[in-house]
Design an enzyme around this catalytic site. Sequence first.
Site, PDB file in Angstrom:
ATOM      1  N   HIS A 105     -16.015  15.734 -15.631  1.00 44.82           N
ATOM      2  CA  HIS A 105     -16.067  17.198 -15.565  1.00 44.82           C
ATOM      3  C   HIS A 105     -15.576  17.650 -14.203  1.00 44.82           C
ATOM      4  O   HIS A 105     -15.863  16.995 -13.179  1.00 44.82           O
ATOM      5  CB  HIS A 105     -17.494  17.694 -15.802  1.00 44.82           C
ATOM      6  CG  HIS A 105     -17.584  19.150 -16.127  1.00 44.82           C
ATOM      7  ND1 HIS A 105     -17.571  20.130 -15.152  1.00 44.82           N
ATOM      8  CD2 HIS A 105     -17.671  19.798 -17.320  1.00 44.82           C
ATOM      9  CE1 HIS A 105     -17.666  21.307 -15.740  1.00 44.82           C
ATOM     10  NE2 HIS A 105     -17.718  21.140 -17.038  1.00 44.82           N
ATOM     11  N   ASP A 137     -18.590  18.914 -23.800  1.00 45.73           N
ATOM     12  CA  ASP A 137     -17.507  19.276 -24.716  1.00 45.73           C
ATOM     13  C   ASP A 137     -17.220  18.154 -25.709  1.00 45.73           C
ATOM     14  O   ASP A 137     -16.862  18.413 -26.865  1.00 45.73           O
ATOM     15  CB  ASP A 137     -16.248  19.609 -23.915  1.00 45.73           C
ATOM     16  CG  ASP A 137     -16.448  20.798 -22.994  1.00 45.73           C
ATOM     17  OD1 ASP A 137     -16.869  21.849 -23.485  1.00 45.73           O
ATOM     18  OD2 ASP A 137     -16.201  20.678 -21.787  1.00 45.73           O
TER      19      ASP A 137
END
Length: 431
Positions: free
Chosen positions: A308, A366
Amino acid sequence: MSDAKKTATLTLDGTSYELPVMSPSAGPDVVDIRKLYAQAKVFTYDPGFTSTAACDSEITFIDGGKGELLHRGYPIDQLAEKSHYLEVCYLLLYGDLPGAKQLEEFERLVTYHTMLHEQMVYFYRGFRRDAHPMAIMTGVVGAMSAFYHDSTDIHDEHAREVATIRLIAKMPTIAAWAYKFSIGQPFVYPRNDLDYASNFLRMCFAVPAEDYEVNPILARAMDRIFTLHADHEQNASTSTVRLASSSGANPFACIAAGIACLWGPAHGGANQATLEMLREIGTVDRIPEFIARAKDKDDPFRLMGFGHRVYKNFDPRAKVMKQSADEVLELLGVDNNPTLQVAKALEEAALSDPYFADRKLFPNVDFYSGIILEAMGFPTSMFTPIFALSRTVGWISQWKEMISDPAMKIGRPRQLYCGATMRDYVDIEKR
């Protein structure tokens, strides 16, 4: 708040300037440069504003190094495990967790405002049948100011509150109807006997010929997706909402601006990109090939859904989302879905590979949310609309905070101008 004992000294052309240093309740100190131009006639340069604090806020705090995400001080993993989306909405909006009666009244207000103005049905019909759901959502939310103009006065506290409830309550209906319109099915109206997530799932998947019985495991997973995406500090779409708000624009226009920004693949499309990658891999036997490509520094391929930009250690939202993904896949199975088979095998392969562990490239929120939405039957075109639905409360909380800030000013970033300097106009016959 500023700390009178702390200052930073900037020396420019032999002249020194003392700049106040502001100390937050958490996070790094901030150098206050508001008077720098007046004193030194210079601007700072920060493309992307990645080193600039554009506001002060009490809503969300992120420490990417520690893998920490706090809403009003509460860790996101605790909220996702013990709370639910509407309670988190209340927390973000009003600053504290609600009591039982407060939560009951808030849930009632939201539930009884989920229907859309009936004339908005005709607004949907103005879109092409193949319009992307995000295009529809951007247009419909922006048009809400035409249907609900009694709650557009940003200087009226009651009007702001009405707009807040309307946006949170109606966004699931707006998103579900965008989906229904995109696949050519009749709109399904909300029901007051269902919770927030169950209502959304029913509006997406029910048809007039038969009703849709909401599975509680799927509803819980959907609620967690909403909760884990509710707010994420000053990201691109939130900053867009704040910048639009600074001009005095009505709340519906500001949220529509946030939706438009979120539509960008670099922002809201991460879980969609993950699913597209899984489909590119295609079958489980090709995973070693793609893992090898991910390790090759000369190959542009990257594993989407791993690591991330903000969280340098681990994504604190991923642990809870993985639990929901496991529950959903156990319920629905993966035997008939090659994409989900690839997802499970890729997760196992990456987690057991020292290359990814050493670089902290763990599956992020995600990755797991994309798996869940795929398993539920949502097309990838609906992933970002669901993200927008979830993030609405964060945008509104930031909007409300900004509107009530007496120090609010219209946003006006500066620039480093590199174009032509003054020159005279040349008549066309002499060019």
